[in-house]
Each structure stands twice: as C-alpha cells, then as structure tokens.
Write a protein that holds these residues in place. Structure first.
Motif: not given
Length: 144
Positions: A1-25
């Motif tokens: 499960x930890x490896x899956x989480x690391x893979x999820x965090x490493x994907x570019x979509x997470x960074x896109x989502x973070x930028x979207x949340x900051x812009x949304x705020x």
C-alpha cells in the motif's frame, strides 16, 4: 500500500491537482470579494437597502434588535443564519458558472485545434519503388 501511495504521489496528476487547489483558493477569494463588494449591494438595493448577509433568526439567547450577525454570534446566541447560507449558494453558483465558462472555452480551443489537425494535409510517404521495379531488379540481379 505504501508503494501504491508513492506511485500516486509521483504521478504528474498530483502536482496538477495541487496547482488547481491553490488557484481555486485564490479564485474563491476573488469571487467572495465580487459577491460581497459588487453583487450584495445590488441585492440589498433591490431589497430596500437590507444587508442580505446579516439576515438571521435568533433561536436562543439575547440579541439587541438590529444587531449584525457577527454581534449576535459574539453575544453567544444561537442563530439561524439563513442569509449567510443564501450568499454561500450565490457564491457557489457564480463559481460554478465561471468554471463552466472556462471549461467551455478550453473545449472549444481543443476542438478548433483538432479540426486544424484533421484539415491539415497529411504528408505523403515518399514514393518508393513499385513492386514491379523490385521484381525487375531481382530478375536482373539473378541474370548476372
């Protein structure tokens, strides 16, 4: 499960989502100001000068008549702040409409780009020797 989480965090979509949340705020702050500073005065004007955000009903406690919602809350009274709820709905509708317009615009740009790609003449592959030419070359090579 930890490896899956690391893979999820490493994907570019997470960074896109973070930028979207900051812009949304930041966008939410702009919309809140627009509603509070530009739209509420017009709503109040149409309602006879009433401040719509301070509409509430006291459920329990003592509040001076005409006190603002903030003053009623500071006095410790239980208030049913329906005006704030209505303004939250208006904020949501404005944000949803603006996001809809942005998505609509982006989709139109994507469609225009896709049409331009379809309409662009496809580069033809360089013409190579025909089957007959190849067979003639083989025949000539065998004859030698």
């Amino acid at each position: 499960m930890l490896q899956e989480f690391k893979d999820f965090i490493a994907k570019g979509n997470v960074m896109d989502m973070a930028v979207g949340i900051i812009i949304g705020a930041a966008f939410t702050a702009i919309v809140k100001s627009m509603v509070g500073d530009l739209i509420n005065p017009f709503v109040g004007l149409f309602m006879g000068g009433v401040d719509f955000t301070n509409m509430y009903v006291v459920l329990a406690g003592e509040v001076a008549e005409g006190a603002s919602l903030e003053a009623a809350r500071e006095a410790g009274a239980a208030v049913f702040a329906w005006g704030s709820f209505v303004m939250a709905i208006i904020n949501f509708l404005i944000i949803a409409f603006v996001v809809f317009m942005l998505v609509r615009y982006v989709n139109k740009v994507k469609e225009a780009a896709a049409k331009a790609e379809e309409e662009a003449p496809a580069e033809e592959a360089p013409a190579g020797p025909s089957e007959l030419d190849v067979l003639l070359e083989i025949r000539d090579a065998l004859n030698k």
